[in-house]
Write a protein that holds these residues in place. Structure first.
Motif, PDB file in Angstrom:
ATOM      1  N   THR A 111       0.835  -1.210   0.000  1.00 17.89           N
ATOM      2  CA  THR A 111       0.000   0.000   0.000  1.00 17.89           C
ATOM      3  C   THR A 111       0.863   1.251   0.000  1.00 17.89           C
ATOM      4  N   GLU A 112       1.953   1.227   0.760  1.00 22.55           N
ATOM      5  CA  GLU A 112       2.870   2.366   0.805  1.00 22.55           C
ATOM      6  C   GLU A 112       3.522   2.627  -0.551  1.00 22.55           C
ATOM      7  N   ARG A 113       3.562   1.614  -1.384  1.00 22.49           N
ATOM      8  CA  ARG A 113       4.163   1.761  -2.711  1.00 22.49           C
ATOM      9  C   ARG A 113       3.175   2.246  -3.759  1.00 22.49           C
ATOM     10  N   GLY A 114       1.942   2.531  -3.327  1.00 19.57           N
ATOM     11  CA  GLY A 114       0.989   3.155  -4.245  1.00 19.57           C
ATOM     12  C   GLY A 114      -0.193   2.307  -4.635  1.00 19.57           C
ATOM     13  N   LEU A 115      -0.262   1.050  -4.173  1.00 19.28           N
ATOM     14  CA  LEU A 115      -1.412   0.209  -4.502  1.00 19.28           C
ATOM     15  C   LEU A 115      -2.579   0.542  -3.578  1.00 19.28           C
ATOM     16  N   SER A 116      -3.775   0.336  -4.084  1.00 22.77           N
ATOM     17  CA  SER A 116      -4.937   0.503  -3.226  1.00 22.77           C
ATOM     18  C   SER A 116      -4.979  -0.632  -2.210  1.00 22.77           C
ATOM     19  N   GLU A 117      -5.743  -0.451  -1.141  1.00 20.78           N
ATOM     20  CA  GLU A 117      -5.810  -1.453  -0.085  1.00 20.78           C
ATOM     21  C   GLU A 117      -6.279  -2.798  -0.636  1.00 20.78           C
ATOM     22  N   GLU A 118      -7.284  -2.757  -1.497  1.00 19.75           N
ATOM     23  CA  GLU A 118      -7.839  -4.003  -2.041  1.00 19.75           C
ATOM     24  C   GLU A 118      -6.826  -4.716  -2.939  1.00 19.75           C
ATOM     25  N   VAL A 119      -6.204  -3.955  -3.823  1.00 20.64           N
ATOM     26  CA  VAL A 119      -5.221  -4.555  -4.741  1.00 20.64           C
ATOM     27  C   VAL A 119      -3.999  -5.029  -3.965  1.00 20.64           C
ATOM     28  N   ALA A 120      -3.567  -4.246  -2.982  1.00 21.07           N
ATOM     29  CA  ALA A 120      -2.406  -4.624  -2.179  1.00 21.07           C
ATOM     30  C   ALA A 120      -2.664  -5.917  -1.426  1.00 21.07           C
ATOM     31  N   ARG A 121      -3.886  -6.069  -0.888  1.00 18.76           N
ATOM     32  CA  ARG A 121      -4.229  -7.289  -0.161  1.00 18.76           C
ATOM     33  C   ARG A 121      -4.194  -8.502  -1.091  1.00 18.76           C
ATOM     34  N   GLU A 122      -4.794  -8.340  -2.265  1.00 14.64           N
ATOM     35  CA  GLU A 122      -4.816  -9.439  -3.217  1.00 14.64           C
ATOM     36  C   GLU A 122      -3.402  -9.805  -3.681  1.00 14.64           C
ATOM     37  N   ALA A 123      -2.588  -8.771  -3.935  1.00 13.12           N
ATOM     38  CA  ALA A 123      -1.200  -9.028  -4.352  1.00 13.12           C
ATOM     39  C   ALA A 123      -0.422  -9.714  -3.233  1.00 13.12           C
ATOM     40  N   ALA A 124      -0.640  -9.285  -2.005  1.00 16.28           N
ATOM     41  CA  ALA A 124       0.063  -9.881  -0.873  1.00 16.28           C
ATOM     42  C   ALA A 124      -0.321 -11.350  -0.706  1.00 16.28           C
ATOM     43  N   VAL A 125      -1.594 -11.640  -0.886  1.00 13.31           N
ATOM     44  CA  VAL A 125      -2.057 -13.028  -0.777  1.00 13.31           C
ATOM     45  C   VAL A 125      -1.409 -13.890  -1.853  1.00 13.31           C
ATOM     46  N   GLN A 126      -1.406 -13.402  -3.087  1.00 15.48           N
ATOM     47  CA  GLN A 126      -0.830 -14.175  -4.184  1.00 15.48           C
ATOM     48  C   GLN A 126       0.678 -14.375  -4.000  1.00 15.48           C
ATOM     49  N   LEU A 127       1.370 -13.316  -3.595  1.00 12.18           N
ATOM     50  CA  LEU A 127       2.809 -13.430  -3.368  1.00 12.18           C
ATOM     51  C   LEU A 127       3.117 -14.400  -2.233  1.00 12.18           C
ATOM     52  N   THR A 128       2.305 -14.358  -1.192  1.00  6.37           N
ATOM     53  CA  THR A 128       2.516 -15.249  -0.045  1.00  6.37           C
ATOM     54  C   THR A 128       2.279 -16.700  -0.439  1.00  6.37           C
ATOM     55  N   GLU A 129       1.233 -16.946  -1.231  1.00  5.13           N
ATOM     56  CA  GLU A 129       0.947 -18.311  -1.671  1.00  5.13           C
ATOM     57  C   GLU A 129       2.055 -18.847  -2.571  1.00  5.13           C
ATOM     58  N   ARG A 130       2.626 -17.959  -3.351  1.00  5.12           N
ATOM     59  CA  ARG A 130       3.674 -18.393  -4.277  1.00  5.12           C
ATOM     60  C   ARG A 130       4.998 -18.656  -3.557  1.00  5.12           C
ATOM     61  N   ASP A 131       5.455 -17.703  -2.756  1.00  5.09           N
ATOM     62  CA  ASP A 131       6.699 -17.863  -1.972  1.00  5.09           C
ATOM     63  C   ASP A 131       6.737 -16.735  -0.945  1.00  5.09           C
ATOM     64  N   ALA A 132       6.275 -17.047   0.251  1.00  7.08           N
ATOM     65  CA  ALA A 132       6.131 -16.016   1.283  1.00  7.08           C
ATOM     66  C   ALA A 132       7.472 -15.406   1.665  1.00  7.08           C
ATOM     67  N   LEU A 133       8.475 -16.252   1.850  1.00  8.57           N
ATOM     68  CA  LEU A 133       9.782 -15.725   2.267  1.00  8.57           C
ATOM     69  C   LEU A 133      10.383 -14.828   1.200  1.00  8.57           C
ATOM     70  N   ARG A 134      10.299 -15.252  -0.056  1.00 10.53           N
ATOM     71  CA  ARG A 134      10.849 -14.432  -1.136  1.00 10.53           C
ATOM     72  C   ARG A 134      10.117 -13.091  -1.231  1.00 10.53           C
TER      73      ARG A 134
END
Length: 237
Positions: free
Chosen positions: A110-133
């Motif tokens: 969100t701090e990088r300019g994404l909306s809360e909804e998009v940031a949440r969805e991106a965070a979920v997808q990134l976490t599912e793919r490789d959380a540590l990375r």
């Protein structure tokens, strides 16, 4: 398949890494030129004996290159240890409090300019793919598969310094005695002009100021050491 944006990011990261190595190589060579030139010119002020000049130059080359390599190894090893510690802490936090880490990643996006909804969805997808990375990249700025290598840094510094130091060493011992000082000063100033231009270009800075700064520093170093050598030679030291 990777998206074009992922390809661009990878290319930009690789390019940035190559530029950092080139900049380190240029600066290492510059250090080798200036320090060895100051040493051999200072000795030349006291004596014109070729053996003395060669011995002093080789000693300065080896001492400088080994010192640079050791310093770079220690510095980069410390950085690598810090990266590993940060990754270990992140791995433990992901295991103990995954929801809090997901919320943290969402906030960072969100701090990088994404909306809360998009940031949440991106965070979920990134976490599912490789959380540590995902956390290493977004939160820490670290690539877990490409940690800094202290041996690479040490060898790069050693070789760059050696390459730079060879110029004044050869320039002071190969020409005849009456031309040694002129050949050395001229070749060193020309090399410093080149490394000043190179460092400025790699840093996207105006080259003129970098060249004058480089050449001026080298000229002062040679002038001071030559004067000290002349005084010591006259005193019979």
């Amino acid at each position: 398949m990777n998206s074009p944006d992922q390809h661009d990011e990878a290319h930009q990261g690789a390019l940035g890494s190559r530029l950092n190595w080139l900049r380190a190589a240029v600066l290492g060579a510059n250090d080798g030129i200036v320090s060895t030139a100051g040493l051999v010119v200072g000795v030349a002020g006291a004596t014109d004996d070729r053996s003395a000049l060669l011995t002093a130059g080789l000693a300065g080359l080896l001492a400088g290159s080994l010192s640079m390599a050791a310093g770079e190894y220690v510095s980069v090893s410390t950085q690598r240890d810090s990266e590993r510690a940060a990754l270990a802490l992140e791995r433990r936090e992901l295991k103990e409090s995954p929801e809090a880490e997901l919320a943290e990643l969402t906030g960072l996006l969100t701090e990088r300019g994404l909306s809360e909804e998009v940031a949440r969805e991106a965070a979920v997808q990134l976490t599912e793919r490789d959380a540590l990375r995902a956390h290493a990249s977004v939160e820490l700025g670290i690539d877990p598969d490409d940690l800094t290598n202290p041996w690479h840094a040490a060898w790069a510094s050693f070789l760059a310094f050696t390459a730079g130091a060879l110029l004044p060493l050869l320039a002071i011992v190969l020409p005849p005695p009456q031309a040694r000082l002129y050949v050395t000063v001229g070749s060193v100033l020309a090399a410093l002009t080149l490394t000043g231009w190179g460092s400025a270009r790699l840093g996207a800075a105006p080259p003129r100021r970098a060249i004058w700064r480089n050449v001026g520093g080298g000229a002062v170093a040679m002038g001071v050491t030559y004067g000290v050598g002349v005084l010591l030679g006259a005193a019979g030291v």
